[in-house]
Write an enzyme that holds these catalytic residues in place. Structure first.
Site, PDB file in Angstrom:
ATOM      1  N   GLY A   9       0.836  -1.189   0.000  1.00  0.00           N
ATOM      2  CA  GLY A   9       0.000   0.000   0.000  1.00  0.00           C
ATOM      3  C   GLY A   9       0.872   1.241   0.000  1.00  0.00           C
ATOM      4  N   CYS A  10       0.334   2.300   0.507  1.00  0.00           N
ATOM      5  CA  CYS A  10       1.046   3.578   0.535  1.00  0.00           C
ATOM      6  C   CYS A  10       2.375   3.445   1.280  1.00  0.00           C
ATOM      7  CB  CYS A  10       0.169   4.628   1.214  1.00  0.00           C
ATOM      8  SG  CYS A  10       0.957   6.231   1.365  1.00  0.00           S
TER       9      CYS A  10
END
EC number: 1.8.4.11
Length: 169
Positions: A9-10
């Site tokens: 993810g981020c």
């Protein structure tokens, strides 16, 4: 020294847990797995380069084992979601363990099999394990984001932290 690359993810949310471990020399945010050399954040977010946001970790294997890094990685992600992580959606946020050696590949595959067999999750573990490709350093403002922008980091990671608390604590 050895190198590990994880996408979960981020990348803003992936650095802190690794930086807090003994034996970690550096954690850098960047992009990997795509077809465009030196992509920008805007290009990766446009979802046209094939890159994922990832963290590159340089570690001392005498102080922390790769196996331990993989276990820590799982506990930062939803390994059942192939289409992004938490509020971050799309291929550029997909969960991937990028291996840099055949031994890392073996360790990651065994760890994934163990997680699947554990029954912790009702759904299949879909995180992919892929060979490392060139890693391109993200822009300076992404490095150590949680330290520079603690309020924004807390807001952007709230859903992730709730999931982690419910599934990994």
């Amino acid at each position: 020294m050895e190198r590990a690359i994880f996408a979960g993810g981020c990348f803003w949310c992936m650095g802190q847990p690794f930086e807090e471990q003994a034996g970690i020399l550096s954690v850098r945010s960047g992009y990997t797995g795509g077809h465009l050399p030196n992509p920008s954040y805007e290009q990766v977010c446009a979802k046209t380069t094939g890159h994922t946001e990832a963290v590159e970790i340089i570690f001392d294997p005498k102080q922390i084992a790769y196996k331990d890094l993989v276990e820590l990685y799982w506990a930062q992600t939803d390994p059942t979601d192939a289409f992004g992580q938490f509020e971050d959606r799309g291929d550029n946020y997909r969960p991937v363990i990028y291996y840099t050696t055949e031994r890392q590949k073996e360790i990651a595959e065994q760890s994934k099999a163990n997680l699947q067999a554990s029954g912790r999750f009702d759904q299949p573990i879909v995180t992919t394990i892929e060979p490392a490709e060139p890693f391109y350093l993200a822009e300076d403002y992404h490095q150590g984001f949680y330290k520079k922008n603690p309020k924004r980091y807390a807001q952007s990671s709230a859903i992730r932290h709730q999931f982690l608390e419910e599934n990994w604590s």
